[in-house]
Design an enzyme around this catalytic site. Structure first.
Site, PDB file in Angstrom:
ATOM      1  N   ASP A  61       0.842  -1.192   0.000  1.00 51.93           N
ATOM      2  CA  ASP A  61       0.000   0.000   0.000  1.00 51.93           C
ATOM      3  C   ASP A  61       0.879   1.244   0.000  1.00 51.93           C
ATOM      4  O   ASP A  61       1.995   1.234   0.533  1.00 51.93           O
ATOM      5  CB  ASP A  61      -0.881   0.039   1.252  1.00 51.93           C
ATOM      6  CG  ASP A  61      -1.945  -1.048   1.264  1.00 51.93           C
ATOM      7  OD1 ASP A  61      -2.170  -1.674   0.217  1.00 51.93           O
ATOM      8  OD2 ASP A  61      -2.540  -1.254   2.337  1.00 51.93           O
ATOM      9  N   GLN A  62       0.356   2.326  -0.564  1.00 50.28           N
ATOM     10  CA  GLN A  62       1.111   3.577  -0.606  1.00 50.28           C
ATOM     11  C   GLN A  62       1.573   4.001   0.788  1.00 50.28           C
ATOM     12  O   GLN A  62       2.695   4.484   0.971  1.00 50.28           O
ATOM     13  CB  GLN A  62       0.261   4.684  -1.222  1.00 50.28           C
ATOM     14  CG  GLN A  62       0.980   6.029  -1.339  1.00 50.28           C
ATOM     15  CD  GLN A  62       0.128   7.080  -2.030  1.00 50.28           C
ATOM     16  OE1 GLN A  62      -1.034   6.849  -2.370  1.00 50.28           O
ATOM     17  NE2 GLN A  62       0.688   8.253  -2.249  1.00 50.28           N
TER      18      GLN A  62
END
Length: 221
Positions: A61-62
């Protein structure tokens, strides 16, 4: 002390050879391009500037920091993709969660076994759904407790690889990850300047030689 924002730093390699790259992804940096001109800067684009032809194998995930594996060519990508599919790549994460979670006895692993489905009305969010969810399994172990802050440092091993699995599972059992803007309440979000989730360990067989490889990167929190 708040973790520094290092998402603008040049890409850093923990390991590189003719077949694979193991890269350090800072929190806040996408793994692959998103939609729109403002989302083109990402780990894979930076890697391809330094290692032309580098190919993505899996994603974080970012908001998550830590180790990301990339392939140097299509054959390595295919072999590594198969290894992930067959659960032959071992991953471990470190997180700090809200509340007193389990006993920090240094040895006992517990499981969260809850099916996860897409929340189509609130994409990209995921939800626990007994009827429509896909089987999802996370192993966890408490490492330490901060009684004054009412938080727990945990080790996490995702057996399956669903989108947002660790974040959804921990929130579902009442221990959302600090700084989680998607699944934590406002008070838990405010306890950290970023999501306190870090991919700390990767173990796999080298796609060309079969040599067992292990990589570790400590979190900055």
């Amino acid at each position: 002390m708040a973790p520094a924002d290092d998402s603008a730093l040049p890409v850093q390699a923990v390991h590189e050879d003719a077949d694979i790259l193991v890269l350090r992804k800072p929190a806040g940096l996408l793994c692959v391009p998103g939609r729109g001109p403002d989302k083109q800067d990402c780990l894979s684009a930076r890697a391809q500037q330094r290692w032309p032809g580098a190919l993505i194998v899996h994603r974080l995930d970012q908001a998550t920091s830590g180790l990301v594996l990339m392939a140097r060519h299509i054959d390595a990508q295919r072999r590594l993709g198969l290894a992930f599919e067959q659960r032959q790549v071992h991953k471990r994460y470190v997180a700090v969660v809200q509340g007193h979670m389990g006993q920090a006895d240094g040895g006992t692993w517990a499981e969260i076994d809850l099916p996860i489905a897409a929340d189509w009305e609130r994409r990209p969010l995921r939800v626990i759904d007994a009827a429509l969810g896909k089987p999802s399994l996370t192993r966890w172990r408490a490492e330490s407790h901060d009684e004054s802050a009412s938080t727990t440092r945990v080790l996490l091993e995702p057996v399956t690889g669903r989108t947002h699995q660790l974040r959804v599972h921990l929130a579902a059992v009442g221990h959302a990850i600090l700084g989680d803007a998607l699944y934590a309440d406002a008070a838990t979000q405010a306890l950290a300047p970023r999501l306190l989730l870090h991919a700390s360990d990767l173990a796999l067989a080298h796609p060309a030689t079969g040599e067992p490889l292990q990589f570790h990167l400590a979190p900055d929190f």
